[in-house]
Design a protein around this motif. Structure first.
Motif, short mmCIF file in Angstrom:
data_model
loop_
_atom_site.label_atom_id
_atom_site.label_comp_id
_atom_site.label_asym_id
_atom_site.label_seq_id
_atom_site.Cartn_x
_atom_site.Cartn_y
_atom_site.Cartn_z
N ILE A 1 0.82 -1.27 -0.30
CA ILE A 1 0.22 -0.22 0.46
C ILE A 1 0.97 1.29 -0.50
CG2 ILE A 1 -1.60 1.35 1.59
CD1 ILE A 1 -2.67 -1.82 2.77
N THR A 2 0.55 2.07 -1.21
CA THR A 2 1.16 2.99 -1.35
C THR A 2 0.11 5.06 -0.40
OG1 THR A 2 2.84 2.59 -2.55
CG2 THR A 2 3.10 4.84 -2.87
N THR B 1 5.18 4.16 2.09
CA THR B 1 4.68 2.31 1.75
C THR B 1 4.62 1.41 2.90
OG1 THR B 1 6.25 3.30 -0.82
CG2 THR B 1 5.70 0.92 -0.18
N PHE B 2 3.67 0.65 2.69
CA PHE B 2 4.00 -1.10 3.87
C PHE B 2 3.13 -1.57 2.78
CE2 PHE B 2 1.00 3.50 5.32
CZ PHE B 2 1.84 3.25 6.68
N PRO B 3 5.53 -2.65 2.90
CA PRO B 3 5.33 -3.48 1.89
C PRO B 3 4.38 -4.55 2.46
CG PRO B 3 7.66 -3.15 2.81
CD PRO B 3 6.12 -2.07 3.23
N ALA B 4 3.43 -5.20 1.68
CA ALA B 4 2.49 -6.79 1.81
C ALA B 4 3.54 -7.69 3.45
CB ALA B 4 2.65 -8.12 0.68
N GLY B 5 2.35 -7.88 3.99
CA GLY B 5 3.05 -8.46 5.30
C GLY B 5 3.55 -7.53 6.19
N SER B 6 3.43 -6.21 5.83
CA SER B 6 4.67 -5.66 6.96
C SER B 6 3.31 -5.20 8.13
CB SER B 6 4.84 -3.93 6.27
OG SER B 6 4.30 -3.16 5.93
N LEU B 7 1.48 -5.37 7.56
CA LEU B 7 1.07 -4.81 8.39
C LEU B 7 0.26 -6.08 9.15
CD1 LEU B 7 -0.23 -1.63 7.42
CD2 LEU B 7 1.16 -2.01 8.69
N PRO B 8 -0.66 -6.17 10.25
CA PRO B 8 -1.92 -6.92 10.75
C PRO B 8 -2.70 -6.80 9.38
CG PRO B 8 -0.83 -5.66 12.85
CD PRO B 8 -0.90 -5.11 11.29
N PRO B 9 -3.48 -8.24 8.95
CA PRO B 9 -4.46 -8.21 8.52
C PRO B 9 -5.60 -7.65 9.17
CG PRO B 9 -4.24 -10.37 9.76
CD PRO B 9 -3.33 -9.48 9.62
N GLY B 10 -6.15 -7.06 8.27
CA GLY B 10 -7.51 -6.04 8.83
C GLY B 10 -7.43 -5.19 8.13
N ALA B 11 -8.46 -4.21 9.37
CA ALA B 11 -8.05 -2.67 9.58
C ALA B 11 -6.73 -2.09 9.85
CB ALA B 11 -9.24 -2.24 10.31
N ASN B 12 -6.26 -1.13 9.88
CA ASN B 12 -4.92 -0.62 10.48
C ASN B 12 -5.27 0.40 10.17
OD1 ASN B 12 -3.13 -3.00 10.94
ND2 ASN B 12 -3.76 -2.52 8.83
#
Length: 363
Positions: free
Chosen positions: A201-202, A261-272
């Motif tokens: 996500i950018t 930029t948040f690479p895939a897997g860098s954030l927990p799944p769902g809402a952040n």
């Protein structure tokens, strides 16, 4: 024999962007503000160890020794009511030090103990600069002038634009303003996704430091600008704020841009929750703008290894899939051998005596 291929399940990344909070409306504080534009005269400024003149709408300074000094005319304002000195400065000096002194009823005439030194660009290009007089920014680059808050009434300013002879320095304008700490913080006035690829996500952030209302309009107009965005702070899901420098800065109007930029897997799944705020060059921190990032990770499919079968003998195996976000994952199949079936993740096939060969169903 049957091989295997993986059928990729497409995932969508959803970003919900909250609209930045509107800037609070507030009247301009009542105070005496000083602005010198040097349009055609030196505006009663004096100097020593330099030759000065009004040139092309600026105070043009040519240092003749290593201690050039420029002094404002007599002024009178309470130090506690004025936050910053703003200028548009150009320097071709071999030295990049810019020092602010003041004379006041509380501390007397100019003294080294009542001065602050800043670093300026010496590329012979105009740069807008804001020097905090009573700021509290922890960044050493934006420290306040010592003892300013208990100086009483400020009666004169002295600006030393270099510590070397030669070269030239131009003040396009000099302004001492009351901006007011509380009413005029910077704002984050734009947060938008610029796209996402492979689960990343950018987010593009835009910040601005608008001026107080009611300032006059002119050209050049130092009053049309706030003190400028210095940096951005962001936090994910309530974690400590991380302050980071902007990627791009528009010196003309004090706006800044930052790409996160948040690479895939860098954030927990769902809402952040992504909380963003900006800080200006006087240390004022703006209101938090919140954005919700829904991070949808791709599913994982699992197939058994190569299968060896015989004509007329039933072949069966299970294909499974899981989703890191806990969502259900339907599984489909293509390129199936004639007579085979696939239901609820179960592959079934009894090859006939005319179907010897290799097959590669895709799931």
């Amino acid at each position: 024999m049957t091989g295997r291929n993986l059928h990729v399940y497409l995932c969508l990344v959803l970003l919900t962007i909250a609209i930045a909070a509107a800037r609070p409306s507030s009247a301009e504080p009542t105070a005496t503000n000083y602005t010198w534009l040097f349009t055609s005269t030196v505006d009663s400024w004096t100097w020593s160890n330099a030759n000065c003149s009004a040139l092309n709408g600026a105070l043009h300074i040519v240092p003749t020794t290593s201690d050039p000094q420029t002094k404002s005319p007599t002024i009178s304002f309470a130090a506690t009511s004025h936050d910053y000195l703003r200028t548009n400065i150009r320097s071709s000096s071999s030295d990049n030090h810019f020092q602010i002194y003041y004379a006041s009823t509380g501390h007397g005439s100019f003294a080294e103990a009542n001065s602050q030194t800043y670093l300026i660009a010496t590329d012979n290009v105009y740069h807008y600069a804001t020097f905090p007089l009573a700021g509290s920014n922890p960044d050493a680059q934006y420290q306040q002038v010592p003892r300013w808050l208990n100086a009483g009434t400020v009666t004169q300013l002295r600006l030393d634009p270099a510590r070397a002879s030669g070269g030239a320095i131009d003040y396009d304008f000099v302004a001492v303003r009351q901006d007011g700490d509380a009413p005029y913080p910077p704002v984050v006035d734009g947060v938008s996704p610029s796209g996402w690829t492979s689960g990343a996500i950018t987010v593009t952030v835009h910040g601005d430091d608008p001026p107080p209302t009611g300032f006059p309009v002119g050209s050049p107009n130092p009053d049309a600008y706030g003190s400028g965005v210095a940096d951005f702070g962001y936090s994910i899901n309530g974690a400590p704020v991380v302050w980071t420098q902007f990627d791009n800065y528009d010196q003309f109007n004090g706006t800044a841009y930052l790409t996160l930029t948040f690479p895939a897997g860098s954030l927990p799944p769902g809402a952040n929750t992504l909380a963003i705020q900006s800080r200006d060059r006087c240390g004022r921190v703006g209101t938090v703008t919140s954005t919700t990032l829904y991070f949808n990770n791709p599913p994982v499919i699992s197939c058994p290894g190569p299968q060896l079968g015989s004509e007329g003998v039933h072949i069966a195996f299970q294909v499974t899939a899981s989703d890191p976000d806990g969502n259900g994952v339907p599984i489909s199949a293509t390129s199936m051998p004639s007579g085979s079936g696939f239901s609820s993740g179960q592959f079934d096939w009894t090859p006939t005596y005319s179907q010897a060969g290799d097959y590669s169903p895709m799931f």
